[in-house]
Design a protein around this motif. Structure first.
Motif, short mmCIF file in Angstrom:
data_model
loop_
_atom_site.label_atom_id
_atom_site.label_comp_id
_atom_site.label_asym_id
_atom_site.label_seq_id
_atom_site.Cartn_x
_atom_site.Cartn_y
_atom_site.Cartn_z
N THR A 70 -28.55 94.20 -4.69
CA THR A 70 -28.34 93.30 -5.81
C THR A 70 -29.04 91.97 -5.58
O THR A 70 -29.71 91.45 -6.49
CB THR A 70 -26.83 93.05 -6.02
OG1 THR A 70 -26.20 94.31 -6.26
CG2 THR A 70 -26.58 92.15 -7.20
N ILE A 71 -28.91 91.42 -4.40
CA ILE A 71 -29.57 90.15 -4.09
C ILE A 71 -31.08 90.30 -4.20
O ILE A 71 -31.77 89.42 -4.72
CB ILE A 71 -29.16 89.66 -2.68
CG1 ILE A 71 -27.69 89.24 -2.69
CG2 ILE A 71 -30.04 88.51 -2.23
CD1 ILE A 71 -27.11 88.99 -1.31
N SER A 72 -31.60 91.44 -3.76
CA SER A 72 -33.05 91.65 -3.78
C SER A 72 -33.61 91.90 -5.17
O SER A 72 -34.71 91.46 -5.50
CB SER A 72 -33.42 92.83 -2.89
OG SER A 72 -33.01 92.61 -1.57
N ARG A 79 -30.51 94.89 -14.83
CA ARG A 79 -29.63 96.03 -15.11
C ARG A 79 -29.35 96.83 -13.84
O ARG A 79 -28.21 97.20 -13.56
CB ARG A 79 -30.27 96.92 -16.16
CG ARG A 79 -29.40 98.09 -16.53
CD ARG A 79 -30.10 98.94 -17.55
NE ARG A 79 -29.35 98.85 -18.79
CZ ARG A 79 -29.74 99.38 -19.91
NH1 ARG A 79 -30.91 99.98 -20.00
NH2 ARG A 79 -28.99 99.29 -20.98
N LEU A 80 -30.38 97.08 -13.05
CA LEU A 80 -30.21 97.77 -11.77
C LEU A 80 -29.38 96.92 -10.81
O LEU A 80 -28.55 97.44 -10.06
CB LEU A 80 -31.57 98.09 -11.16
CG LEU A 80 -31.56 98.88 -9.85
CD1 LEU A 80 -30.89 100.22 -10.03
CD2 LEU A 80 -32.97 99.04 -9.34
N CYS A 83 -25.74 97.39 -11.63
CA CYS A 83 -25.25 98.68 -11.13
C CYS A 83 -24.99 98.63 -9.63
O CYS A 83 -23.97 99.14 -9.15
CB CYS A 83 -26.25 99.79 -11.45
SG CYS A 83 -26.40 100.17 -13.20
N CYS A 84 -25.89 97.99 -8.91
CA CYS A 84 -25.71 97.87 -7.46
C CYS A 84 -24.53 96.95 -7.13
O CYS A 84 -23.81 97.19 -6.16
CB CYS A 84 -26.98 97.37 -6.80
SG CYS A 84 -28.32 98.57 -6.86
N LEU A 85 -24.35 95.91 -7.93
CA LEU A 85 -23.19 95.03 -7.73
C LEU A 85 -21.89 95.80 -7.97
O LEU A 85 -20.92 95.63 -7.23
CB LEU A 85 -23.27 93.81 -8.65
CG LEU A 85 -22.09 92.86 -8.57
CD1 LEU A 85 -21.96 92.26 -7.17
CD2 LEU A 85 -22.23 91.76 -9.62
N PHE A 86 -21.88 96.65 -8.98
CA PHE A 86 -20.70 97.47 -9.25
C PHE A 86 -20.40 98.38 -8.06
O PHE A 86 -19.25 98.50 -7.63
CB PHE A 86 -20.93 98.30 -10.52
CG PHE A 86 -19.78 99.19 -10.87
CD1 PHE A 86 -18.61 98.66 -11.40
CD2 PHE A 86 -19.84 100.55 -10.65
CE1 PHE A 86 -17.54 99.47 -11.72
CE2 PHE A 86 -18.79 101.37 -10.97
CZ PHE A 86 -17.63 100.84 -11.50
N LEU A 87 -21.45 98.99 -7.48
CA LEU A 87 -21.29 99.82 -6.29
C LEU A 87 -20.71 99.01 -5.14
O LEU A 87 -19.79 99.46 -4.44
CB LEU A 87 -22.63 100.43 -5.88
CG LEU A 87 -22.66 101.18 -4.56
CD1 LEU A 87 -21.86 102.47 -4.67
CD2 LEU A 87 -24.08 101.45 -4.14
#
Length: 118
Positions: A70-72, A79-80, A83-87
């Motif tokens: 998410t940081i990257s 949007r991606l 999704c990664c933050l949700f994970l």
């Protein structure tokens, strides 16, 4: 509002999850271990639940992966990044739930211990 302050505010949850997962991993490395079925398991909290230890390790891995990704990717692919933050959030919540569940004694476990004593 400047773009720089907005970026720092947006990245705060991701950084907290990343650092929390790294600290939890470093603490986990310092715990005493014993072999259960040939695999090392921490004697604190996970002694009787080696399968939950594996789930906890996986949740730490996914939370580090999700927050770092998410940081990257947040600026170029929002949007991606979401999704990664949700994970990362779900994985961190699972890890915290496992620790909470194992640290609170269950009444069923107490009854089982009492029945074995007599």
């Amino acid at each position: 509002m400047s773009a720089k302050s907005h970026t720092n505010t947006v990245l705060l949850p991701q950084k907290l999850i990343l650092w929390g997962s790294i600290v939890a991993t470093l603490v986990l490395v310092q715990l005493p271990y014993e072999k259960v079925d040939g695999k090392p398991v921490p004697t604190i909290l996970f002694k009787n639940n080696p399968s939950l230890f594996v789930v906890y390790i996986l949740s730490l891995n996914f939370s580090v992966f999700g927050s770092f990704t998410t940081i990257s990717l947040q600026e170029r692919y929002p949007r991606l990044g979401r999704c990664c933050l949700f994970l990362a959030v779900v994985s961190m919540a699972i890890g915290i739930a496992i620790l909470a569940w194992l640290s609170v004694p269950s009444p069923f476990n107490l009854v089982a211990v009492q029945l074995r004593v007599y």
